[in-house]
Motif scaffolding. Structure first.
Motif, short mmCIF file in Angstrom:
data_model
loop_
_atom_site.label_atom_id
_atom_site.label_comp_id
_atom_site.label_asym_id
_atom_site.label_seq_id
_atom_site.Cartn_x
_atom_site.Cartn_y
_atom_site.Cartn_z
N GLY A 115 0.83 -1.20 0.00
CA GLY A 115 0.00 0.00 0.00
C GLY A 115 0.85 1.23 0.00
O GLY A 115 2.05 1.19 -0.28
N GLY A 116 0.25 2.35 0.35
CA GLY A 116 0.98 3.60 0.31
C GLY A 116 1.58 3.79 -1.08
O GLY A 116 1.09 3.28 -2.08
N TRP A 117 2.69 4.49 -1.12
CA TRP A 117 3.34 4.70 -2.41
C TRP A 117 4.01 3.43 -2.92
O TRP A 117 4.41 3.35 -4.07
N GLY A 118 4.15 2.41 -2.06
CA GLY A 118 4.72 1.15 -2.51
C GLY A 118 3.93 0.51 -3.63
O GLY A 118 4.46 -0.23 -4.45
N VAL A 119 2.62 0.79 -3.67
CA VAL A 119 1.79 0.26 -4.75
C VAL A 119 2.28 0.77 -6.09
O VAL A 119 2.21 0.10 -7.11
N LEU A 120 2.78 1.99 -6.09
CA LEU A 120 3.22 2.61 -7.33
C LEU A 120 4.70 2.35 -7.61
O LEU A 120 5.28 2.96 -8.49
N GLY A 121 5.30 1.45 -6.86
CA GLY A 121 6.69 1.13 -7.09
C GLY A 121 7.65 2.05 -6.39
O GLY A 121 8.83 2.10 -6.73
N GLY A 122 7.17 2.81 -5.40
CA GLY A 122 8.04 3.71 -4.66
C GLY A 122 9.04 2.93 -3.80
O GLY A 122 8.92 1.73 -3.60
N GLY A 123 10.03 3.65 -3.28
CA GLY A 123 11.06 3.01 -2.49
C GLY A 123 10.53 2.42 -1.20
O GLY A 123 9.58 2.91 -0.61
N TYR A 124 11.15 1.36 -0.78
CA TYR A 124 10.83 0.76 0.51
C TYR A 124 12.08 0.08 1.02
O TYR A 124 13.17 0.31 0.53
N GLY A 125 11.95 -0.76 2.00
CA GLY A 125 13.11 -1.36 2.65
C GLY A 125 13.26 -0.70 4.00
O GLY A 125 12.45 -0.93 4.88
N TYR A 126 14.27 0.15 4.16
CA TYR A 126 14.46 0.82 5.44
C TYR A 126 13.80 2.19 5.49
O TYR A 126 13.94 2.90 6.46
N ASN A 127 13.09 2.56 4.47
CA ASN A 127 12.46 3.88 4.44
C ASN A 127 10.97 3.76 4.73
O ASN A 127 10.25 3.06 4.01
N PRO A 128 10.49 4.42 5.77
CA PRO A 128 9.05 4.39 6.03
C PRO A 128 8.28 5.11 4.93
O PRO A 128 8.82 5.97 4.24
N MET A 129 7.02 4.75 4.81
CA MET A 129 6.21 5.31 3.74
C MET A 129 5.41 6.51 4.21
O MET A 129 4.86 6.50 5.31
N ASP A 130 5.33 7.50 3.34
CA ASP A 130 4.34 8.55 3.52
C ASP A 130 2.96 7.98 3.20
O ASP A 130 2.82 7.07 2.38
N ALA A 131 1.94 8.53 3.85
CA ALA A 131 0.58 8.17 3.50
C ALA A 131 0.19 8.83 2.19
O ALA A 131 0.73 9.87 1.81
N VAL A 132 -0.76 8.22 1.49
CA VAL A 132 -1.25 8.79 0.25
C VAL A 132 -2.11 10.01 0.55
O VAL A 132 -2.97 9.97 1.44
N ASN A 133 -1.90 11.10 -0.17
CA ASN A 133 -2.69 12.31 0.03
C ASN A 133 -4.12 12.14 -0.51
O ASN A 133 -4.36 11.38 -1.44
N GLY A 134 -5.05 12.87 0.13
CA GLY A 134 -6.44 12.77 -0.26
C GLY A 134 -7.22 11.74 0.53
O GLY A 134 -8.41 11.55 0.29
N ARG A 135 -6.56 11.08 1.50
CA ARG A 135 -7.20 10.05 2.32
C ARG A 135 -7.17 10.38 3.81
O ARG A 135 -7.89 9.76 4.58
N GLY A 136 -6.28 11.28 4.21
CA GLY A 136 -6.18 11.63 5.62
C GLY A 136 -5.60 10.52 6.47
O GLY A 136 -5.89 10.44 7.66
N SER A 137 -4.76 9.66 5.90
CA SER A 137 -4.20 8.53 6.65
C SER A 137 -2.91 8.91 7.35
O SER A 137 -2.28 9.92 7.04
N GLY A 138 -2.51 8.08 8.33
CA GLY A 138 -1.32 8.35 9.12
C GLY A 138 -0.05 7.89 8.45
O GLY A 138 -0.05 6.95 7.64
N GLY A 139 1.07 8.55 8.79
CA GLY A 139 2.36 8.20 8.22
C GLY A 139 2.99 7.02 8.92
O GLY A 139 2.71 6.71 10.08
N GLY A 140 3.87 6.32 8.22
CA GLY A 140 4.58 5.16 8.77
C GLY A 140 5.72 5.58 9.69
O GLY A 140 6.30 6.65 9.54
N ALA A 141 6.02 4.71 10.64
CA ALA A 141 7.08 4.99 11.60
C ALA A 141 8.44 4.53 11.08
O ALA A 141 8.53 3.68 10.20
N GLY A 142 9.49 5.11 11.67
CA GLY A 142 10.84 4.78 11.25
C GLY A 142 11.73 4.42 12.42
O GLY A 142 11.31 4.34 13.57
#
Length: 373
Positions: free
Chosen positions: A324-351
């Motif tokens: 989910g998050g930007w990972g759905v679109l092929g964004g970076g992951y691994g040791y980097n927490p994800m930003d929430a998708v805008n327009g949904r009001g969701s919470g950000g990932g922890a690091g």
């Protein structure tokens, strides 16, 4: 004034009312049930014994947006979507389905808890009348070190989300999501609460509480929010609360689900215009169930994938299988927490502290839907 008292009036051509101009000062003396025609407003008015009100004539109800990000019509269904501040004006009296979503809280670091979702208000068939309705749309809280934590001892303080509101007679306030807790500071309450920190004293329930359902009036009656998750002091952070469920009380727990609006609230097929404003993820893709969910909690570190929670909250760092998050679109992951998708009001990932990184909460949205005859 003469009175004609008959059981029924049948006019072969029509019934002509005197046209009143110059405002209410020129109205006749009020008598319960009296109907007049206000030429200035081009409306029929009826006296209810106390006040003059407009008569709701089929087809007369109209909503016009100023500064809306999107005005969309499909048949007799109409939508206004606000991703930035604006307003809408109402002519006549009618009903509309109203969604107000605040910005999500930022995820925290180190041993961080996920950010809480922004409060969600879904008010179906809300009565709206003549007038202007200002709209504000809350931005998500960044998960960056922009404050000094609780006692000035931490430079890792994430930021809560910002509220979204509709003024006028609706008077709705969606509360921003609580920030997630970090090693040296606790999570915070919000529309949905931020999650407990790890590697430190356990966060009290009050620090992770959901405040949206406790809001006064319709903001609470139709409001949704849940608390953030808690973990033992030796664990990583919990999952942020979501509008549809609490955050997980697990080592790196995932965020709570978002609130699911009725499928009929969004246009059939979710057109591209809506896709662009609500995350940009193809409605025909494997993650289309997320479309009807708003306000998911962010995941704690290092659980990922936080967005198993419907609503596209941010995933925690160290995630191995982004869903989910930007990972759905092929964004970076691994040791980097994800930003929430805008327009949904969701919470950000922890690091965590290696590398030092945070997930931002997602911006909110306001959507008005109404039907014309």
């Amino acid at each position: 004034m003469g009175i004609l008292n008959v059981g029924k009036v049948l006019a072969s051509i029509g019934l002509k009312l005197q046209a009143i101009t110059g405002g209410t000062g020129n109205y006749p003396a009020g008598e319960e049930g009296l109907i007049i025609y206000d030429k200035d407003e081009n409306k029929l008015k009826i006296f209810n014994g106390t006040d003059w009100g407009s008569i709701n004539i089929a087809g007369a109800f109209d909503v016009t947006g100023a500064g809306a990000s999107l005005a969309y019509t499909n048949g007799n269904e109409n939508w206004l979507v606000f991703r930035t501040p604006g307003s809408f004006s109402v002519s006549g009296n009618g009903n509309a389905d109203v969604l107000v979503v605040a910005g999500g809280g930022g995820g925290s670091v180190p041993y961080g808890g996920g950010g809480g979702a922004g409060g969600v208000i879904f008010f179906p068939n809300a009565p709206i009348t003549d007038g202007s309705y200002p709209v504000t749309v809350g931005t998500g809280g960044p998960g960056n070190p922009s404050n000094d934590g609780d006692g000035g001892s931490s430079s890792y303080g994430a930021v809560p989300g910002n509220p979204s509101t509709i003024g006028g007679s609706l008077s709705l306030v969606a509360v921003g999501g609580g920030r997630g807790g970090g090693q040296n500071y606790v999570g915070e309450p919000g529309g949905s609460g931020g999650a407990s920190r790890g590697n430190g004293p356990g966060d009290p329930a009050a620090s992770r509480a959901a405040s949206q359902p406790a809001q006064p009036g319709n903001s609470g009656l139709y409001g949704y929010g849940n608390p953030g998750g808690s973990v033992p002091s030796t664990e990583y952070g919990g999952g942020g609360g979501g509008a549809g469920g609490a955050g997980e009380n697990l080592n790196g727990g995932k965020g709570g689900d978002g609130f699911a609006v009725p499928t009929s609230f969004l246009p059939n097929g979710v057109p591209q215009q809506f896709q662009d404003l609500l995350g940009g993820i193809p409605a025909t893709g494997p993650y289309s169930p997320h479309w009807s969910y708003f306000g998911a909690g962010g995941s704690g570190d290092p659980r990922g994938p936080g967005t198993n929670a419907f609503g596209l909250g941010g995933g925690g760092s160290r995630e191995l299988d982004p869903v989910g998050g930007w990972g759905v679109l092929g964004g970076g992951y691994g040791y980097n927490p994800m930003d929430a998708v805008n327009g949904r009001g969701s919470g950000g990932g922890a690091g965590n502290s290696s590398p030092l990184d945070w997930g931002d909460g997602g911006d909110g949205v306001v959507i008005i839907k109404w039907t014309t005859e």
